[in-house]
Design a protein around this motif. Sequence first.
Motif, PDB file in Angstrom:
ATOM      1  N   MET A   1       0.313  -1.058   0.253  1.00  0.00           N
ATOM      2  CA  MET A   1      -0.232  -0.454   0.147  1.00  0.00           C
ATOM      3  C   MET A   1       0.736   1.118  -0.045  1.00  0.00           C
ATOM      4  N   ILE A   2       0.436   2.008  -1.059  1.00  0.00           N
ATOM      5  CA  ILE A   2       1.621   3.661  -1.095  1.00  0.00           C
ATOM      6  C   ILE A   2       0.313   4.789  -0.662  1.00  0.00           C
ATOM      7  N   GLU A   3       0.397   5.341  -0.090  1.00  0.00           N
ATOM      8  CA  GLU A   3       0.190   6.641   0.065  1.00  0.00           C
ATOM      9  C   GLU A   3       0.459   7.583  -0.581  1.00  0.00           C
ATOM     10  N   VAL A   4      -0.062   8.213  -1.307  1.00  0.00           N
ATOM     11  CA  VAL A   4       0.000   9.491  -2.520  1.00  0.00           C
ATOM     12  C   VAL A   4      -0.673  10.565  -2.001  1.00  0.00           C
ATOM     13  N   LYS A   5       0.322  11.130  -2.048  1.00  0.00           N
ATOM     14  CA  LYS A   5       0.193  13.057  -2.048  1.00  0.00           C
ATOM     15  C   LYS A   5      -0.364  13.565  -2.850  1.00  0.00           C
ATOM     16  N   ASN A   6       0.727  13.863  -3.262  1.00  0.00           N
ATOM     17  CA  ASN A   6       1.410  14.676  -4.204  1.00  0.00           C
ATOM     18  C   ASN A   6       2.436  13.163  -5.504  1.00  0.00           C
ATOM     19  N   ILE A   7       2.062  14.307  -6.920  1.00  0.00           N
ATOM     20  CA  ILE A   7       2.626  14.014  -7.988  1.00  0.00           C
ATOM     21  C   ILE A   7       4.223  12.810  -8.276  1.00  0.00           C
ATOM     22  N   GLN A   8       5.038  13.190  -6.806  1.00  0.00           N
ATOM     23  CA  GLN A   8       6.296  13.140  -6.832  1.00  0.00           C
ATOM     24  C   GLN A   8       6.268  11.609  -5.645  1.00  0.00           C
ATOM     25  N   ASP A   9       5.317  11.563  -4.636  1.00  0.00           N
ATOM     26  CA  ASP A   9       4.873  10.446  -4.479  1.00  0.00           C
ATOM     27  C   ASP A   9       4.718   9.513  -5.113  1.00  0.00           C
ATOM     28  N   LEU A  10       4.458   9.439  -6.316  1.00  0.00           N
ATOM     29  CA  LEU A  10       3.848   8.425  -7.482  1.00  0.00           C
ATOM     30  C   LEU A  10       5.504   7.789  -7.715  1.00  0.00           C
ATOM     31  N   LYS A  11       6.223   8.652  -7.545  1.00  0.00           N
ATOM     32  CA  LYS A  11       7.456   7.938  -8.030  1.00  0.00           C
ATOM     33  C   LYS A  11       7.604   6.179  -7.188  1.00  0.00           C
ATOM     34  N   LYS A  12       7.023   6.343  -6.099  1.00  0.00           N
ATOM     35  CA  LYS A  12       7.659   5.029  -5.429  1.00  0.00           C
ATOM     36  C   LYS A  12       6.438   3.987  -5.569  1.00  0.00           C
ATOM     37  N   VAL A  13       5.453   4.207  -6.128  1.00  0.00           N
ATOM     38  CA  VAL A  13       4.231   3.315  -7.665  1.00  0.00           C
ATOM     39  C   VAL A  13       4.670   2.778  -8.793  1.00  0.00           C
ATOM     40  N   ILE A  14       5.805   3.988  -9.278  1.00  0.00           N
ATOM     41  CA  ILE A  14       6.152   3.399 -10.115  1.00  0.00           C
ATOM     42  C   ILE A  14       7.938   2.853  -9.837  1.00  0.00           C
ATOM     43  N   GLU A  15       8.371   2.744  -9.243  1.00  0.00           N
ATOM     44  CA  GLU A  15       9.461   1.906  -8.633  1.00  0.00           C
ATOM     45  C   GLU A  15       8.996   0.418  -8.431  1.00  0.00           C
ATOM     46  N   CYS A  16       7.677   0.488  -7.741  1.00  0.00           N
ATOM     47  CA  CYS A  16       6.980  -1.068  -7.247  1.00  0.00           C
ATOM     48  C   CYS A  16       6.744  -1.802  -8.361  1.00  0.00           C
ATOM     49  N   ILE A  17       6.079  -0.821  -9.749  1.00  0.00           N
ATOM     50  CA  ILE A  17       5.933  -1.079 -11.461  1.00  0.00           C
ATOM     51  C   ILE A  17       7.440  -1.932 -11.952  1.00  0.00           C
ATOM     52  N   LYS A  18       8.129  -1.591 -11.779  1.00  0.00           N
ATOM     53  CA  LYS A  18       9.436  -1.443 -12.767  1.00  0.00           C
ATOM     54  C   LYS A  18       9.577  -3.032 -11.865  1.00  0.00           C
ATOM     55  N   ASN A  19       9.768  -3.011 -10.347  1.00  0.00           N
ATOM     56  CA  ASN A  19      10.646  -4.061  -9.531  1.00  0.00           C
ATOM     57  C   ASN A  19       9.745  -4.949  -9.867  1.00  0.00           C
ATOM     58  N   SER A  20       8.460  -5.217 -10.198  1.00  0.00           N
ATOM     59  CA  SER A  20       6.903  -5.896 -10.481  1.00  0.00           C
ATOM     60  C   SER A  20       7.761  -7.667 -11.236  1.00  0.00           C
ATOM     61  N   GLY A  21       9.147  -7.265 -12.071  1.00  0.00           N
ATOM     62  CA  GLY A  21       9.419  -7.633 -12.922  1.00  0.00           C
ATOM     63  C   GLY A  21       7.717  -8.174 -14.005  1.00  0.00           C
ATOM     64  N   LYS A  22       6.597  -7.668 -13.877  1.00  0.00           N
ATOM     65  CA  LYS A  22       5.844  -7.835 -15.357  1.00  0.00           C
ATOM     66  C   LYS A  22       5.699  -6.236 -15.504  1.00  0.00           C
ATOM     67  N   ASN A  23       5.099  -6.468 -16.980  1.00  0.00           N
ATOM     68  CA  ASN A  23       5.214  -5.957 -17.847  1.00  0.00           C
ATOM     69  C   ASN A  23       3.548  -5.540 -18.202  1.00  0.00           C
ATOM     70  N   ILE A  24       2.704  -5.954 -18.000  1.00  0.00           N
ATOM     71  CA  ILE A  24       0.968  -5.643 -18.403  1.00  0.00           C
ATOM     72  C   ILE A  24       0.686  -5.223 -16.274  1.00  0.00           C
ATOM     73  N   ILE A  25      -0.123  -4.221 -17.006  1.00  0.00           N
ATOM     74  CA  ILE A  25      -0.284  -3.717 -15.199  1.00  0.00           C
ATOM     75  C   ILE A  25      -1.895  -2.668 -16.240  1.00  0.00           C
ATOM     76  N   ILE A  26      -2.552  -3.310 -15.222  1.00  0.00           N
ATOM     77  CA  ILE A  26      -4.520  -3.312 -15.004  1.00  0.00           C
ATOM     78  C   ILE A  26      -4.407  -2.158 -14.054  1.00  0.00           C
ATOM     79  N   LEU A  27      -4.803  -1.529 -14.816  1.00  0.00           N
ATOM     80  CA  LEU A  27      -5.395  -0.370 -13.542  1.00  0.00           C
ATOM     81  C   LEU A  27      -6.478  -0.081 -13.538  1.00  0.00           C
TER      82      LEU A  27
END
Length: 131
Positions: A1-27
């Motif tokens: 669970m990642i709490e996002v209060k501003n655009i900069q906080d999205l970097k944590k979500v982006i890292e989660c995506i890149k570190n997942s090893g998966k290239n298909i992402i359902i939003l």
Amino acid sequence: MIEVKNIQDLKKVIECIKNSGKNIIILSGTLGSGKTTLVKEFVKSMNIKENVTSPTFSIQNIYGEIFHYDLYNKTINDFLNLGMLEEFEKEGYHFIEWGEELESYLKQFGIEYLEIEIILKDNKRIFNCIN
């Protein structure tokens, strides 16, 4: 669970995506929850300088090796009949907005994916990376 209060906080979500090893992402999230904004920030993180917009009416936008789909105005059958499932074979990241119905097909074909669930809460968003 990642709490996002501003655009900069999205970097944590982006890292989660890149570190997942998966290239298909359902939003998954309500209208205005930040699905397209996440894709926009992901594209920037890959040093791609293109204007990211929601593919609501076109079903697919491509930014380098980032594929962005939107099923809001399409049924799952429309998506499959257009041959869009084959697009997932292309090298790169595939972001699917409103793709919850697609999950059963991905599971059926043994295709791995990452689900990003976005929940609006007060003045922030909660992003859950579900493997």
